[in-house]
Motif scaffolding. Structure first.
Motif, PDB file in Angstrom:
ATOM      1  N   HIS A   1      28.157  12.077  43.424  1.00 22.67           N
ATOM      2  CA  HIS A   1      28.716  11.400  42.270  1.00 22.67           C
ATOM      3  C   HIS A   1      27.619  10.759  41.383  1.00 22.67           C
ATOM      4  O   HIS A   1      27.895   9.758  41.510  1.00 22.67           O
ATOM      5  N   TYR A   2      26.724  11.963  40.979  1.00 20.54           N
ATOM      6  CA  TYR A   2      25.352  10.828  40.125  1.00 20.54           C
ATOM      7  C   TYR A   2      25.787  11.007  38.688  1.00 20.54           C
ATOM      8  O   TYR A   2      25.540  11.761  38.369  1.00 20.54           O
ATOM      9  N   TYR A   3      25.945   9.760  38.235  1.00 19.20           N
ATOM     10  CA  TYR A   3      26.043   9.173  37.037  1.00 19.20           C
ATOM     11  C   TYR A   3      24.636   8.666  36.413  1.00 19.20           C
ATOM     12  O   TYR A   3      23.845   7.984  37.356  1.00 19.20           O
ATOM     13  N   ILE A   4      23.694   9.188  35.397  1.00 15.61           N
ATOM     14  CA  ILE A   4      22.767   9.107  35.123  1.00 15.61           C
ATOM     15  C   ILE A   4      22.040   8.440  33.900  1.00 15.61           C
ATOM     16  O   ILE A   4      23.345   9.223  33.239  1.00 15.61           O
ATOM     17  N   ASN A   5      20.840   8.026  32.945  1.00 16.37           N
ATOM     18  CA  ASN A   5      21.344   7.196  31.868  1.00 16.37           C
ATOM     19  C   ASN A   5      19.086   7.986  31.593  1.00 16.37           C
ATOM     20  O   ASN A   5      18.843   7.143  32.566  1.00 16.37           O
ATOM     21  N   SER A   6      19.424   8.022  30.582  1.00 16.29           N
ATOM     22  CA  SER A   6      18.000   8.300  30.064  1.00 16.29           C
ATOM     23  C   SER A   6      17.825   7.899  28.933  1.00 16.29           C
ATOM     24  O   SER A   6      17.722   8.162  28.424  1.00 16.29           O
ATOM     25  N   ALA A   7      16.110   7.204  28.958  1.00 15.09           N
ATOM     26  CA  ALA A   7      15.579   6.528  27.644  1.00 15.09           C
ATOM     27  C   ALA A   7      14.415   6.860  28.036  1.00 15.09           C
ATOM     28  O   ALA A   7      13.127   6.520  28.403  1.00 15.09           O
ATOM     29  N   PRO A   8      13.323   6.874  26.652  1.00 18.42           N
ATOM     30  CA  PRO A   8      12.289   6.844  25.750  1.00 18.42           C
ATOM     31  C   PRO A   8      11.217   5.399  26.908  1.00 18.42           C
ATOM     32  O   PRO A   8      12.353   4.839  26.723  1.00 18.42           O
ATOM     33  N   ALA A   9      10.498   5.871  27.380  1.00 14.16           N
ATOM     34  CA  ALA A   9       9.481   4.970  28.326  1.00 14.16           C
ATOM     35  C   ALA A   9       8.153   4.814  27.483  1.00 14.16           C
ATOM     36  O   ALA A   9       7.618   5.921  27.113  1.00 14.16           O
ATOM     37  N   HIS A  10       7.623   3.708  27.215  1.00 12.95           N
ATOM     38  CA  HIS A  10       6.205   3.031  27.105  1.00 12.95           C
ATOM     39  C   HIS A  10       5.015   3.130  28.199  1.00 12.95           C
ATOM     40  O   HIS A  10       3.734   3.012  27.968  1.00 12.95           O
ATOM     41  N   LYS A  11       5.988   2.653  29.046  1.00 12.85           N
ATOM     42  CA  LYS A  11       5.099   2.540  30.556  1.00 12.85           C
ATOM     43  C   LYS A  11       5.076   2.721  32.004  1.00 12.85           C
ATOM     44  O   LYS A  11       6.201   3.169  31.153  1.00 12.85           O
TER      45      LYS A  11
END
Length: 280
Positions: free
Chosen positions: A127-137
């Motif tokens: 069960h993969y819990y996923i978070n993601s945010a914009p990245a500059h690098k």
């Protein structure tokens, strides 16, 4: 392959005061995070955060670009954090395999083009819990185990909040642009998390509750410190916490939750604490 995406808007705290139970649950709660052979995601206008879950059972699931990103691949302008809360599996990033045991985390940096998720055993799927945010690098991909985490032992049984805060994705463990994630485990006999409560207007937070025993629930508290509301939550559900909101909970049993956040800085201790007697 099935990817379900729901968009959630930003919220005004003055409007929030008038929300009833149904509206609060509709706007802030994600009830179905983990679903067999599917990826379920929310694209939030708060911090442009993407959050959700994936359960590969009979096939491999790929984190493909969603319409909301207007990108050629998911990580074209983003970083991703994945924590496995189920059976053993493997996440493959551009051909590199990362073994994911239960409670292992994986940081995936900006620029990764192909992300595949699978389970070792269909009877005990990951069960993969996923978070993601914009990245500059772009930062290197890295697997983080609980042994790698920075662990804070907090609270006490006398105040019903003895817990270990496992900091898995903070800048002293792995470099990130803005994404931070960790796992807080309540000790038996303790039910309160993040108390005294706090806000941090410089970033937003997302809570995912799991290992909530069958027949038990968690009551999540949110809202401005002098205008709080609550949401009753079940196992493997998540809640959105805007920057003006406290984020704390009490369960009818001990449980575990994953906190994920993104925003202006990487200072874990950047918070405005609210004294317990001042909560209303």
């Amino acid at each position: 392959m099935t990817i379900h995406v729901e968009q959630r808007e930003a919220y005004n705290p003055h409007d929030f005061k008038g929300y009833d139970t149904t509206r609060i649950r509709k706007e802030f709660l994600m009830e179905k995070v983990m679903e067999k052979d599917s990826i379920n995601l929310i694209y939030s206008q708060i911090e442009r955060f993407v959050v959700g879950g994936a359960v590969p059972v009979t096939k491999t699931l790929s984190l493909e670009p969603i319409d909301e990103l207007k990108a050629n691949y998911f990580c074209e302008r983003r970083e991703v954090g994945i924590i496995n809360v189920g059976g053993k599996g493997t996440v493959t990033v551009d051909g590199e395999d990362f073994i994911m045991n239960c409670k292992d985390a994986l940081y995936i940096g900006k620029g990764a083009k192909k992300i595949d998720m699978k389970s070792d055993d269909a009877n005990k799927p990951a069960h993969y819990y996923i978070n993601s945010a914009p990245a500059h690098k772009s930062y290197p991909n890295k697997r983080i185990t609980l042994q790698d985490a920075n662990v804070l032992h907090m609270g006490a049984l006398e105040t019903s909040n003895e817990r270990n805060i496992n900091q898995l994705m903070i800048n002293s463990v792995v470099p990130t642009c803005q994404l931070q994630m960790g796992m807080t485990e309540l000790k038996p006999g303790s039910v309160w998390n993040t108390m005294p409560a706090h806000t941090h207007s410089r970033r937003s937070e997302f809570y995912f509750y799991f290992e909530v025993p069958e027949g038990q629930s968690v009551c999540h508290f949110m809202g401005q410190p002098q205008e709080t509301r609550h949401i009753w939550m079940q196992n493997e559900q998540l809640v959105i916490s805007p920057p003006w909101s406290i984020h704390s909970a009490a369960g009818t049993s001990n449980y575990i939750f994953i906190w994920g956040m993104g925003g202006e800085n990487l200072d874990y201790n950047d918070m405005d604490v609210v004294k317990i007697p001042d909560l209303k």
